[in-house]
Design a protein around this motif. Structure first.
Motif, PDB file in Angstrom:
ATOM      1  N   VAL A   1       0.855  -1.177   0.000  1.00 24.65           N
ATOM      2  CA  VAL A   1       0.000   0.000   0.000  1.00 24.65           C
ATOM      3  C   VAL A   1       0.895   1.232   0.000  1.00 24.65           C
ATOM      4  CG1 VAL A   1      -1.792   1.269   1.222  1.00 24.65           C
ATOM      5  CG2 VAL A   1      -1.810  -1.229   1.259  1.00 24.65           C
ATOM      6  N   ILE A   2       0.812   2.024  -1.069  1.00 22.00           N
ATOM      7  CA  ILE A   2       1.642   3.231  -1.141  1.00 22.00           C
ATOM      8  C   ILE A   2       0.836   4.503  -0.923  1.00 22.00           C
ATOM      9  CG2 ILE A   2       3.260   2.072  -2.680  1.00 22.00           C
ATOM     10  CD1 ILE A   2       2.179   3.948  -4.921  1.00 22.00           C
ATOM     11  N   ALA A   3      -0.520   4.383  -0.910  1.00 23.40           N
ATOM     12  CA  ALA A   3      -1.348   5.569  -0.707  1.00 23.40           C
ATOM     13  C   ALA A   3      -2.744   5.146  -0.264  1.00 23.40           C
ATOM     14  CB  ALA A   3      -1.431   6.406  -1.985  1.00 23.40           C
ATOM     15  N   VAL A   4      -3.415   6.055   0.422  1.00 26.84           N
ATOM     16  CA  VAL A   4      -4.792   5.819   0.879  1.00 26.84           C
ATOM     17  C   VAL A   4      -5.584   7.103   0.685  1.00 26.84           C
ATOM     18  CG1 VAL A   4      -4.090   4.092   2.590  1.00 26.84           C
ATOM     19  CG2 VAL A   4      -4.280   6.510   3.262  1.00 26.84           C
ATOM     20  N   CYS A   5      -6.908   6.972   0.745  1.00 30.46           N
ATOM     21  CA  CYS A   5      -7.726   8.190   0.741  1.00 30.46           C
ATOM     22  C   CYS A   5      -8.983   7.981   1.570  1.00 30.46           C
ATOM     23  CB  CYS A   5      -8.065   8.646  -0.678  1.00 30.46           C
ATOM     24  SG  CYS A   5      -9.465   7.838  -1.450  1.00 30.46           S
ATOM     25  N   SER A   6      -9.412   9.055   2.203  1.00 35.55           N
ATOM     26  CA  SER A   6     -10.646   9.090   2.975  1.00 35.55           C
ATOM     27  C   SER A   6     -11.003  10.551   3.225  1.00 35.55           C
ATOM     28  CB  SER A   6     -10.487   8.368   4.317  1.00 35.55           C
ATOM     29  OG  SER A   6     -11.643   8.580   5.127  1.00 35.55           O
ATOM     30  N   PRO A   7     -12.288  10.888   3.179  1.00 36.39           N
ATOM     31  CA  PRO A   7     -12.690  12.259   3.517  1.00 36.39           C
ATOM     32  C   PRO A   7     -12.725  12.505   5.020  1.00 36.39           C
ATOM     33  CG  PRO A   7     -14.615  10.957   2.958  1.00 36.39           C
ATOM     34  CD  PRO A   7     -13.423  10.066   2.724  1.00 36.39           C
ATOM     35  N   LEU A   8     -12.514  11.466   5.820  1.00 37.68           N
ATOM     36  CA  LEU A   8     -12.645  11.571   7.272  1.00 37.68           C
ATOM     37  C   LEU A   8     -11.266  11.679   7.916  1.00 37.68           C
ATOM     38  CD1 LEU A   8     -15.370   8.832   7.844  1.00 37.68           C
ATOM     39  CD2 LEU A   8     -15.691  11.294   7.503  1.00 37.68           C
ATOM     40  N   PRO A   9     -11.005  12.745   8.651  1.00 35.12           N
ATOM     41  CA  PRO A   9      -9.691  12.930   9.275  1.00 35.12           C
ATOM     42  C   PRO A   9      -9.303  11.794  10.210  1.00 35.12           C
ATOM     43  CG  PRO A   9     -10.929  14.982   9.317  1.00 35.12           C
ATOM     44  CD  PRO A   9     -11.874  13.925   8.842  1.00 35.12           C
ATOM     45  N   GLU A  10     -10.275  11.235  10.937  1.00 33.09           N
ATOM     46  CA  GLU A  10      -9.930  10.165  11.872  1.00 33.09           C
ATOM     47  C   GLU A  10      -9.450   8.912  11.142  1.00 33.09           C
ATOM     48  OE1 GLU A  10     -14.540  10.176  11.608  1.00 33.09           O
ATOM     49  OE2 GLU A  10     -12.874  11.616  11.572  1.00 33.09           O
ATOM     50  N   GLU A  11      -9.964   8.677   9.929  1.00 32.97           N
ATOM     51  CA  GLU A  11      -9.496   7.525   9.162  1.00 32.97           C
ATOM     52  C   GLU A  11      -8.084   7.762   8.631  1.00 32.97           C
ATOM     53  OE1 GLU A  11     -12.375   6.374   6.223  1.00 32.97           O
ATOM     54  OE2 GLU A  11     -13.849   5.740   7.728  1.00 32.97           O
ATOM     55  N   LEU A  12      -7.785   8.983   8.215  1.00 32.77           N
ATOM     56  CA  LEU A  12      -6.431   9.292   7.779  1.00 32.77           C
ATOM     57  C   LEU A  12      -5.454   9.248   8.947  1.00 32.77           C
ATOM     58  CD1 LEU A  12      -7.072  12.171   5.209  1.00 32.77           C
ATOM     59  CD2 LEU A  12      -6.498   9.778   4.736  1.00 32.77           C
TER      60      LEU A  12
ATOM     61  N   PRO B   1       2.453   4.054   7.910  1.00 33.07           N
ATOM     62  CA  PRO B   1       3.204   5.317   7.907  1.00 33.07           C
ATOM     63  C   PRO B   1       3.889   5.636   6.585  1.00 33.07           C
ATOM     64  CG  PRO B   1       4.350   3.630   9.178  1.00 33.07           C
ATOM     65  CD  PRO B   1       2.995   3.084   8.881  1.00 33.07           C
ATOM     66  N   ASP B   2       4.125   4.629   5.743  1.00 33.94           N
ATOM     67  CA  ASP B   2       4.783   4.873   4.461  1.00 33.94           C
ATOM     68  C   ASP B   2       3.800   5.205   3.346  1.00 33.94           C
ATOM     69  OD1 ASP B   2       7.284   4.342   5.599  1.00 33.94           O
ATOM     70  OD2 ASP B   2       7.076   2.180   5.233  1.00 33.94           O
ATOM     71  N   ALA B   3       2.503   5.165   3.653  1.00 32.56           N
ATOM     72  CA  ALA B   3       1.483   5.433   2.636  1.00 32.56           C
ATOM     73  C   ALA B   3       1.092   6.900   2.644  1.00 32.56           C
ATOM     74  CB  ALA B   3       0.253   4.559   2.876  1.00 32.56           C
ATOM     75  N   ALA B   4       1.053   7.503   1.468  1.00 31.93           N
ATOM     76  CA  ALA B   4       0.613   8.891   1.350  1.00 31.93           C
ATOM     77  C   ALA B   4      -0.888   8.977   1.606  1.00 31.93           C
ATOM     78  CB  ALA B   4       0.941   9.423  -0.041  1.00 31.93           C
ATOM     79  N   GLY B   5      -1.318  10.010   2.297  1.00 34.48           N
ATOM     80  CA  GLY B   5      -2.738  10.186   2.609  1.00 34.48           C
ATOM     81  C   GLY B   5      -3.380  11.258   1.759  1.00 34.48           C
ATOM     82  N   HIS B   6      -4.600  10.965   1.286  1.00 35.03           N
ATOM     83  CA  HIS B   6      -5.328  11.920   0.444  1.00 35.03           C
ATOM     84  C   HIS B   6      -6.780  12.000   0.913  1.00 35.03           C
ATOM     85  CE1 HIS B   6      -1.974  12.091  -2.382  1.00 35.03           C
ATOM     86  NE2 HIS B   6      -1.946  10.760  -2.357  1.00 35.03           N
ATOM     87  N   ALA B   7      -7.415  13.125   0.616  1.00 39.31           N
ATOM     88  CA  ALA B   7      -8.800  13.331   1.038  1.00 39.31           C
ATOM     89  C   ALA B   7      -9.804  12.884  -0.021  1.00 39.31           C
ATOM     90  CB  ALA B   7      -9.031  14.796   1.383  1.00 39.31           C
ATOM     91  N   THR B   8      -9.369  12.776  -1.286  1.00 37.93           N
ATOM     92  CA  THR B   8     -10.298  12.442  -2.365  1.00 37.93           C
ATOM     93  C   THR B   8      -9.710  11.359  -3.255  1.00 37.93           C
ATOM     94  OG1 THR B   8      -9.433  14.023  -3.978  1.00 37.93           O
ATOM     95  CG2 THR B   8     -11.084  14.850  -2.403  1.00 37.93           C
ATOM     96  N   LEU B   9     -10.598  10.695  -3.992  1.00 35.55           N
ATOM     97  CA  LEU B   9     -10.149   9.671  -4.934  1.00 35.55           C
ATOM     98  C   LEU B   9      -9.346  10.296  -6.066  1.00 35.55           C
ATOM     99  CD1 LEU B   9     -10.210   6.676  -5.801  1.00 35.55           C
ATOM    100  CD2 LEU B   9     -12.274   7.211  -7.111  1.00 35.55           C
ATOM    101  N   ASP B  10      -9.735  11.492  -6.526  1.00 40.79           N
ATOM    102  CA  ASP B  10      -8.977  12.149  -7.599  1.00 40.79           C
ATOM    103  C   ASP B  10      -7.523  12.364  -7.180  1.00 40.79           C
ATOM    104  OD1 ASP B  10     -11.121  12.218  -9.304  1.00 40.79           O
ATOM    105  OD2 ASP B  10     -11.721  14.267  -8.769  1.00 40.79           O
ATOM    106  N   GLU B  11      -7.309  12.792  -5.947  1.00 37.53           N
ATOM    107  CA  GLU B  11      -5.941  12.978  -5.457  1.00 37.53           C
ATOM    108  C   GLU B  11      -5.205  11.635  -5.407  1.00 37.53           C
ATOM    109  OE1 GLU B  11      -6.062  14.878  -1.674  1.00 37.53           O
ATOM    110  OE2 GLU B  11      -7.120  16.652  -2.410  1.00 37.53           O
ATOM    111  N   LEU B  12      -5.909  10.604  -4.968  1.00 38.05           N
ATOM    112  CA  LEU B  12      -5.293   9.282  -4.887  1.00 38.05           C
ATOM    113  C   LEU B  12      -4.881   8.789  -6.265  1.00 38.05           C
ATOM    114  CD1 LEU B  12      -4.591   6.719  -3.202  1.00 38.05           C
ATOM    115  CD2 LEU B  12      -6.940   5.947  -3.607  1.00 38.05           C
TER     116      LEU B  12
END
Length: 338
Positions: free
Chosen positions: A31-42, A50-61
């Motif tokens: 897993v190199i990246a994740v996304c969720s609109p919820l801050p608690e999930e990020l 910790p090595d996965a980049a976090g994003h708020a939207t699927l487009d960013e992911l």
């Protein structure tokens, strides 16, 4: 490719489990990246991945460099658009069931996949990967119990007094789409993919009356008649007292196969003043933990090594088509022709 770089979209209960399986149990993936609109999930992802980049939207992911595939564990209403977005940006995609909440969206996804035949697109019908169901399918293929003609299958959840699922009722598609879609897929798989002809359904709110305002029930029964005289009967419940129970029986001309007749948590039997008993699994993940790992490994291997998938988008579409017809039969109290 030696390693499949994945992004996980949706970090709720099931999304987190998928992410941890990818981290700990799946060969050839990371897993190199994740996304969720919820801050608690990020926040959870920052701790556990910790090595996965976090994003708020699927487009960013989808814009994350080096990404090969996406795992979607997002709300059902978003599945079709998100699968298409993944395919259109050149990503393999695994999506949790169901494929969509209407037939038109299912067909749009199939068209998008047809435009990118080099990509793998798979919907998570996890029971096909459970060793016990695999064994039953093999025995049917061997003709061990003759020709199958009737399947009876049920998905029964442990009652939750809070009725948390009521808040999701407007977007879940109803109890049959939410709970019975796996049973529907099993019926098609184990009966040899016959063409469905008509369905009937009825239900009751035995405990959670608030579901009635959404046209839903907490216990439902449905029957599907297939071409060639084959039949399937489905029972879905949200009110079981003893635990989660997934039971499937396949009746054939020379015998019967049964999977999950006792939803036991382990092989321990308790003998005391109440009698002889065993403890039961409490939820679907406890029952199918191994199958979730095998399913995800299958997808990763298919994408990484360009191997065929065990089930198609057409399988997912047909399960949705039958589920939608059953939901209509429940609403109208009439038989629905397919």
């Amino acid at each position: 490719m030696s390693t499949l770089n994945l992004g996980v979209a949706g970090l709720g209960r099931l999304g987190r489990r998928h992410a941890l399986n990818l981290r700990e149990r799946i060969v050839g993936a990371r897993v190199i990246a994740v996304c969720s609109p919820l801050p608690e999930e990020l926040d959870w992802a920052r701790r556990e991945l910790p090595d996965a980049a976090g994003h708020a939207t699927l487009d960013e992911l989808l814009a994350e460099p080096g990404l090969d595939a996406i795992l979607l564990a997002t709300p059902t209403a978003l599945h079709a658009e998100q699968i298409i977005a993944c395919l259109d940006t050149g990503k393999h995609v695994f999506c949790e069931k169901p494929l969509a909440l209407n037939l038109e969206d299912c067909l749009r996804v199939e068209r998008a996949a047809a435009r990118r035949p080099e990509l793998k697109a798979m919907v998570g019908f996890v029971r096909r990967f459970d060793p016990s169901y695999q064994d039953a399918a093999a025995k049917l293929a061997q003709g061990l119990v003759g020709r199958p003609y009737l399947l009876r299958s049920q998905t029964c959840d442990l009652n939750d007094d809070s009725g948390f699922f009521v808040q999701f009722a407007p977007s879940s598609g109803g109890i049959f789409m939410d709970c019975s879609i796996h049973d529907i897929d099993l019926a098609r798989w184990l009966l040899g993919a016959p063409r469905p002809l008509r369905v009937w359904a009825s239900g009751v709110n035995a405990v959670h009356g608030a579901l009635a305002q959404y046209g839903d029930v907490d216990n439902g029964m449905a029957m599907c008649e297939f071409e060639g005289g084959k039949l399937a009967c489905f029972y879905a419940s949200r009110t079981q007292a003893h635990g989660h129970e997934t039971l499937t029986e396949i009746f054939a001309t020379q015998g019967r196969l049964s999977v999950g007749a006792n939803p036991r948590a382990n092989r321990v039997e308790i003998s005391d003043r109440h009698g002889v008993r065993n403890e039961c699994v409490t939820d679907f993940y406890q029952r199918f933990a191994e199958a979730f790992t095998l399913e995800l490994q299958h997808f990763v291997d298919a994408a990484r090594l360009d191997q065929p998938l065990a089930l198609s988008l057409a399988d997912a579409r047909e399960a949705t088509r039958i589920g939608l017809a059953i939901a209509e039969a429940l609403r109208t109290r009439q038989a629905v022709e397919l």
